[in-house]
Design a protein around this motif. Structure first.
Motif: not given
Lengths: 226, 226
Positions: B12, B38, B43, B47
DNA sequence: GTCTATAGACGGATAGAC
DNA sequence: GTCTATCCGTCTATAGAC
């Protein structure tokens, strides 16, 4: 560091343009809010929308105010060179001077905001904001067309792709020349700066002409088609 | 137009870095939201803050990931040149190649995102966002110091101010070389583009060396002090 | 590590009084 | 032309469940 125009414009519209120009250089378009602009211009928040319609339209107005004049001057210089030559090909150095010299001349003008604007322009060359790019491409279309054409005619033995790239390299050197030495050299142990603006033009010009006249790379000679 | 790395990173953290790098090139830092990042990285919005702490920290991570390696490679090349010369002054052309050649070499790598990163770096050179400038100045301090020192030693008869400016001009030309021909020439009648990346390095190098070796402007000779 | 939900600030734009 | 007040969207960042 960035000197504001010495005389504050009376007109609200002009004060907004001056403030926006200066703030765009420092913070970019997205980093400059309308509240920052109207605050610096001693104008009301709603004044931008009243005078320009939107923030995007203000950005365009900032460019148009000076860029149109700069490019007209460039074309006039080229017209004059071509008239003097009377059909003969121009000297490449004169073409380069007509294009980059006018820009640096405007950049040397700290009195009427020319320096601020040229720093903004240099900064914007590399930005790919969609509508600004589109707008600049249109404003520049005729100028690049004419000047590249003049260079092609002046250097018939050089492949056009090489001329195009070297014109691009020259533009990059000019953009950095206008941006000044600040930034990356701040921490380096440099005492030999000498950023006298009087000397910048001859400095840049000899560099540009040296680059333009440099021997062609081997691949260009081998693969030359036009 | 902008090619994404062919293999999508599993991690990620890496997917976020890749997406941010690519979006920063297109829209700038302020024009890229964490939602855009993201979203493109598949993601969750939270995150970024989990992995990096803040958006500013993410920007720094994007640069550090590749810039540290690039500058280490530059210094290693310079070390090698100096070792080979054994105390004798270096050829200016080798110094220029060690600095700009490494950058263009990374810019030619479309496989591992090097090209995207170098375009971001070229774009950022001209931006004056406060903390990014500060950060880059620190990352570059040793490299500019070493390379300028090498050029000063290699060209003892040239005033240091001239060398400094020409290094700056060369950097501008390189930045535009990496940015590519897009943008201002889109509307011009150009069919001779030829943006073969294999040819870019020799093209740029002969231009840079032509500029570096150009005759000094008169003012520099007259006012030379060191 | 990943997710939802939301806080809290700030963005551009506009309605309407003066 | 200028101003206040406000709408409404988006932003970064975080709290807390899983």
């Amino acid at each position: 560091m960035t000197a504001a125009p010495p005389t504050v414009a009376h007109d609200t519209r002009d004060r907004i343009l001056d403030a926006a120009e200066r703030l765009f250089v420092e913070h970019g378009f997205d980093g400059t809010s309308m509240r920052m602009i109207t605050g610096a211009a001693n104008a009301n928040l709603a004044a931008v929308n009243y005078h320009f319609g939107s923030k995007d339209a203000l950005v365009q107005a900032v460019f148009r105010r000076r860029l149109t004049a700069l490019n007209r001057e460039r074309l006039a210089e080229l017209d004059r060179l071509e008239a003097d030559a009377g059909g003969a090909p121009l000297k490449p150095s004169r073409i380069v001077e007509a294009f980059f010299g006018t820009a640096l001349h405007m950049a040397a003008d700290t009195e009427h905001g020319g320096r601020t604007f040229m720093r903004l322009l240099a900064r914007t060359y590399n930005e790919s904001n969609a509508f600004v790019r589109q707008f600049l491409a249109e404003e520049y279309a005729e100028v690049t067309d004419r000047f590249l054409g003049a260079l092609f005619a002046a250097l018939p033995e050089v492949p056009r792709a090489e001329i195009l790239w070297r014109f691009h390299f020259m533009t990059g050197a000019m953009a950095f020349a206008i941006s000044g030495l600040g930034g990356l050299y701040e921490l380096a142990d440099i005492s030999a700066a000498d950023d006298n603006p009087q000397r910048l033009l001859p400095r840049l010009m000899s560099f540009l002409l040296g680059g333009l006249r440099a021997p062609l790379p081997d691949a260009a000679l081998a693969g030359a088609r036009n």
